[in-house]
Scaffold this motif. Structure first.
Motif, PDB file in Angstrom:
ATOM      1  N   THR A 146       0.842  -1.204   0.000  1.00 22.25           N
ATOM      2  CA  THR A 146       0.000   0.000   0.000  1.00 22.25           C
ATOM      3  C   THR A 146       0.872   1.248   0.000  1.00 22.25           C
ATOM      4  O   THR A 146       0.637   2.190  -0.770  1.00 22.25           O
ATOM      5  CB  THR A 146      -0.954  -0.001   1.214  1.00 22.25           C
ATOM      6  N   ALA A 147       1.882   1.282   0.854  1.00 22.76           N
ATOM      7  CA  ALA A 147       2.793   2.431   0.907  1.00 22.76           C
ATOM      8  C   ALA A 147       3.520   2.603  -0.428  1.00 22.76           C
ATOM      9  O   ALA A 147       3.702   3.738  -0.906  1.00 22.76           O
ATOM     10  CB  ALA A 147       3.791   2.264   2.051  1.00 22.76           C
ATOM     11  N   ALA A 202       2.094   6.543  -6.929  1.00 20.03           N
ATOM     12  CA  ALA A 202       1.082   7.468  -7.426  1.00 20.03           C
ATOM     13  C   ALA A 202       1.552   8.912  -7.314  1.00 20.03           C
ATOM     14  O   ALA A 202       1.253   9.740  -8.183  1.00 20.03           O
ATOM     15  CB  ALA A 202      -0.229   7.271  -6.651  1.00 20.03           C
ATOM     16  N   GLU A 203       2.310   9.223  -6.274  1.00 22.37           N
ATOM     17  CA  GLU A 203       2.796  10.587  -6.055  1.00 22.37           C
ATOM     18  C   GLU A 203       4.033  10.918  -6.877  1.00 22.37           C
ATOM     19  O   GLU A 203       4.181  12.027  -7.374  1.00 22.37           O
ATOM     20  CB  GLU A 203       3.129  10.789  -4.579  1.00 22.37           C
ATOM     21  N   ARG A 204       4.970   9.941  -6.970  1.00 18.02           N
ATOM     22  CA  ARG A 204       6.291  10.241  -7.537  1.00 18.02           C
ATOM     23  C   ARG A 204       6.703   9.332  -8.686  1.00 18.02           C
ATOM     24  O   ARG A 204       7.785   9.471  -9.232  1.00 18.02           O
ATOM     25  CB  ARG A 204       7.343  10.156  -6.433  1.00 18.02           C
ATOM     26  N   GLY A 205       5.849   8.368  -9.013  1.00 17.43           N
ATOM     27  CA  GLY A 205       6.171   7.417 -10.069  1.00 17.43           C
ATOM     28  C   GLY A 205       6.905   6.215  -9.507  1.00 17.43           C
ATOM     29  O   GLY A 205       7.222   6.151  -8.323  1.00 17.43           O
ATOM     30  N   GLY A 206       7.164   5.254 -10.395  1.00 20.52           N
ATOM     31  CA  GLY A 206       7.872   4.039 -10.011  1.00 20.52           C
ATOM     32  C   GLY A 206       9.303   4.075 -10.518  1.00 20.52           C
ATOM     33  O   GLY A 206       9.888   5.156 -10.700  1.00 20.52           O
ATOM     34  N   PHE A 207       9.835   2.904 -10.776  1.00 12.51           N
ATOM     35  CA  PHE A 207      11.214   2.788 -11.266  1.00 12.51           C
ATOM     36  C   PHE A 207      11.272   2.024 -12.589  1.00 12.51           C
ATOM     37  O   PHE A 207      12.319   1.521 -12.983  1.00 12.51           O
ATOM     38  CB  PHE A 207      12.095   2.090 -10.220  1.00 12.51           C
ATOM     39  N   GLU A 208      10.160   1.951 -13.283  1.00 16.80           N
ATOM     40  CA  GLU A 208      10.088   1.160 -14.512  1.00 16.80           C
ATOM     41  C   GLU A 208      10.867   1.754 -15.686  1.00 16.80           C
ATOM     42  O   GLU A 208      11.353   1.020 -16.542  1.00 16.80           O
ATOM     43  CB  GLU A 208       8.621   0.962 -14.941  1.00 16.80           C
ATOM     44  N   ASP A 209      10.993   3.069 -15.753  1.00 15.35           N
ATOM     45  CA  ASP A 209      11.574   3.717 -16.928  1.00 15.35           C
ATOM     46  C   ASP A 209      13.086   3.878 -16.885  1.00 15.35           C
ATOM     47  O   ASP A 209      13.691   4.261 -17.882  1.00 15.35           O
ATOM     48  CB  ASP A 209      10.926   5.094 -17.136  1.00 15.35           C
ATOM     49  N   GLY A 210      13.709   3.636 -15.752  1.00 15.66           N
ATOM     50  CA  GLY A 210      15.162   3.753 -15.660  1.00 15.66           C
ATOM     51  C   GLY A 210      15.673   5.181 -15.676  1.00 15.66           C
ATOM     52  O   GLY A 210      16.798   5.453 -16.119  1.00 15.66           O
TER      53      GLY A 210
END
Length: 103
Positions: free
Chosen positions: A81-82, A88-96
């Protein structure tokens, strides 16, 4: 030959050491000391994963996080959840994306 470690190890390590013919000297960490040792272990395992990149080392990171969650009476759903909220706020790490500098 005596080797010094002073670090948290998996529960069966003393037995494994005894089976190899050596004598482990151990104590059980409790309370805040146990929590601190788990945080130190997390850093140790994360560094080992960063060096090797192997799934086996990542499994050690997973095991330590699992132990930390158990100590806090939390579960993986709390972490997920965190993580979703942060994504949602800062994005993930998928794009490198690598931040080189801010000018």
């Amino acid at each position: 030959m005596t080797r010094e470690y002073d670090k948290l190890v998996r529960d069966d390590v003393p037995r494994i050491i005894r089976e190899s013919g050596e004598t482990p000297v151990v104590h059980v960490a409790e309370g805040d000391a146990f929590d601190r040792r788990l945080r130190e272990k997390l850093v140790e395992e994360a560094e080992e994963f960063a060096e090797s990149g192997t799934v086996e080392e990542l499994a050690d990171v997973f095991a330590v996080v699992d132990a930390i969650l158990a100590r806090r009476d939390e579960d993986w759903e709390t972490v997920e959840t965190a993580a979703r909220e942060k994504a949602a706020e800062r994005g993930g790490f998928e794009d490198g994306v690598v931040l080189e500098r801010v000018e």
